[in-house]
Scaffold this active site. Structure first.
Site, PDB file in Angstrom:
ATOM      1  N   GLY A  38       0.823  -1.201   0.000  1.00 22.61           N
ATOM      2  CA  GLY A  38       0.000   0.000   0.000  1.00 22.61           C
ATOM      3  C   GLY A  38       0.855   1.249   0.000  1.00 22.61           C
ATOM      4  O   GLY A  38       0.602   2.201  -0.753  1.00 22.61           O
ATOM      5  N   HIS A  39       1.888   1.268   0.831  1.00 22.22           N
ATOM      6  CA  HIS A  39       2.803   2.404   0.859  1.00 22.22           C
ATOM      7  C   HIS A  39       3.572   2.533  -0.454  1.00 22.22           C
ATOM      8  O   HIS A  39       3.753   3.638  -0.970  1.00 22.22           O
ATOM      9  CB  HIS A  39       3.811   2.248   2.002  1.00 22.22           C
ATOM     10  CG  HIS A  39       3.210   2.259   3.362  1.00 22.22           C
ATOM     11  ND1 HIS A  39       3.115   1.128   4.141  1.00 22.22           N
ATOM     12  CD2 HIS A  39       2.666   3.261   4.098  1.00 22.22           C
ATOM     13  CE1 HIS A  39       2.562   1.433   5.298  1.00 22.22           C
ATOM     14  NE2 HIS A  39       2.262   2.714   5.306  1.00 22.22           N
ATOM     15  N   ASP A 152      -7.329   4.690   4.702  1.00 22.47           N
ATOM     16  CA  ASP A 152      -7.652   5.496   5.889  1.00 22.47           C
ATOM     17  C   ASP A 152      -8.469   6.705   5.421  1.00 22.47           C
ATOM     18  O   ASP A 152      -7.974   7.837   5.370  1.00 22.47           O
ATOM     19  CB  ASP A 152      -6.376   5.920   6.603  1.00 22.47           C
ATOM     20  CG  ASP A 152      -5.576   4.727   7.099  1.00 22.47           C
ATOM     21  OD1 ASP A 152      -6.164   3.870   7.794  1.00 22.47           O
ATOM     22  OD2 ASP A 152      -4.384   4.632   6.786  1.00 22.47           O
ATOM     23  N   SER A 187      -2.403  -3.284   5.548  1.00 22.71           N
ATOM     24  CA  SER A 187      -2.207  -2.414   6.702  1.00 22.71           C
ATOM     25  C   SER A 187      -1.021  -2.926   7.496  1.00 22.71           C
ATOM     26  O   SER A 187      -0.792  -4.139   7.577  1.00 22.71           O
ATOM     27  CB  SER A 187      -3.455  -2.412   7.598  1.00 22.71           C
ATOM     28  OG  SER A 187      -3.193  -1.784   8.841  1.00 22.71           O
TER      29      SER A 187
END
Length: 285
Positions: A38-39, A152, A187
């Site tokens: 995700g990052h 988020d 996550s």
């Protein structure tokens, strides 16, 4: 440029001096480390759209309401550094709490109208801490663009609203949630799941996907969607649901009758991990 590491604001200013002098487009990707795909999707997009990519790595104590939660947050600085190198990051800014908060905290960024719902309802002060550290990071790095994941979603809305209302000279870029093959949203907290918990974790994404499909199929009653989602989550003994909500994607206010695009968001505890996820939903026709 080869990846350079800055641990202080002075070091960062020295590294970014040429880029700022030459008018290069600087990107900022704020993270708390424990980097995953995700990052890296944020880093890759920043790399494609900007001249200089700055990743920040800072586990922000202001956004934790419990000391034990802060203590157990996953940390792996060496792995994070290697990931940043592989994805073309130019600068890794990794300050200590003493660098970010050198004295008693006298000023924080209040986002009360947007923080009292969803995750903020059970995590008092969390989004004040997020807004405060992100404001500081954006002022320190001075990027033209900053990248945040839709995973988020409440955080993304708060930061975009904050940047707009405080006239911060930065474009906040929201990026699509990255999921594992079984649908689980990536996550850093997924690392806290044991194998049995990891096997049932995708149920959270399934519940949200089914709710979104129901909206597309004609369901307009948000309370019915919420009740069905909670029933499904609670049918799995390992899950303890926190909330399921249907909200306006711009204001985060609850929606009772669905007439346009909404965001369906949920949080649930699975062992010691608190999982969050959200999806967009729109009526067809």
């Amino acid at each position: 440029m080869a990846l350079r590491r800055a641990d202080t604001i002075a070091q960062l200013n020295e590294v970014l001096h040429v880029a700022q002098r030459d008018g290069q487009r600087v990107a900022c990707v704020p993270t708390m480390g424990a980097l995953h795909a995700g990052h890296t999707s944020l880093l890759d997009r920043a790399r494609a759209e900007c001249d200089v990519v700055v990743a920040t790595l800072f586990v922000n104590p202001l956004q934790f309401d419990r000391a034990d939660d802060l203590a157990k947050y996953p940390r792996n600085a060496n792995t994070d550094l290697a990931i940043c190198e592989r994805h073309g990051t130019d600068v890794l800014f990794s300050p200590t709490p003493e660098v970010m908060y050198p004295g008693p905290k006298k000023v924080t960024v209040d986002v009360t109208p947007l923080e009292g719902c969803l995750c903020g309802a059970t995590r008092p002060g969390h989004f004040r801490g997020v807004a405060t550290v992100v404001t500081k990071l954006l002022n320190i790095v001075a990027p033209q663009r900053a990248y945040f994941g839709e995973k988020d979603f409440q955080q993304l809305v708060i930061i975009a609203t904050m940047a707009r209302e405080l006239n911060l000279d930065v474009e906040i870029v929201g990026c699509e949630t990255v999921r594992d093959d079984d649908g689980l949203a990536l996550s850093s907290r997924n690392a806290l799941l044991d194998p049995v918990q990891r096997a049932v974790a995708p149920l959270l994404a399934t519940v949200l996907r089914d709710a979104s499909a129901a909206v597309a199929a004609g369901e307009r009653d948000a309370s019915k969607l919420i009740a069905e989602a909670r029933t499904t989550l609670n049918s799995e003994p390992q899950f303890e649901s926190d909330y399921v909500e249907v909200v306006d994607p711009a204001t985060l206010e609850p929606v009772s009758t669905i007439t346009g695009t909404v965001r369906i968001a949920a949080a649930a505890y699975l062992g010691s991990a608190r999982l969050t996820d959200n999806v967009a939903a729109s009526p067809l026709g």
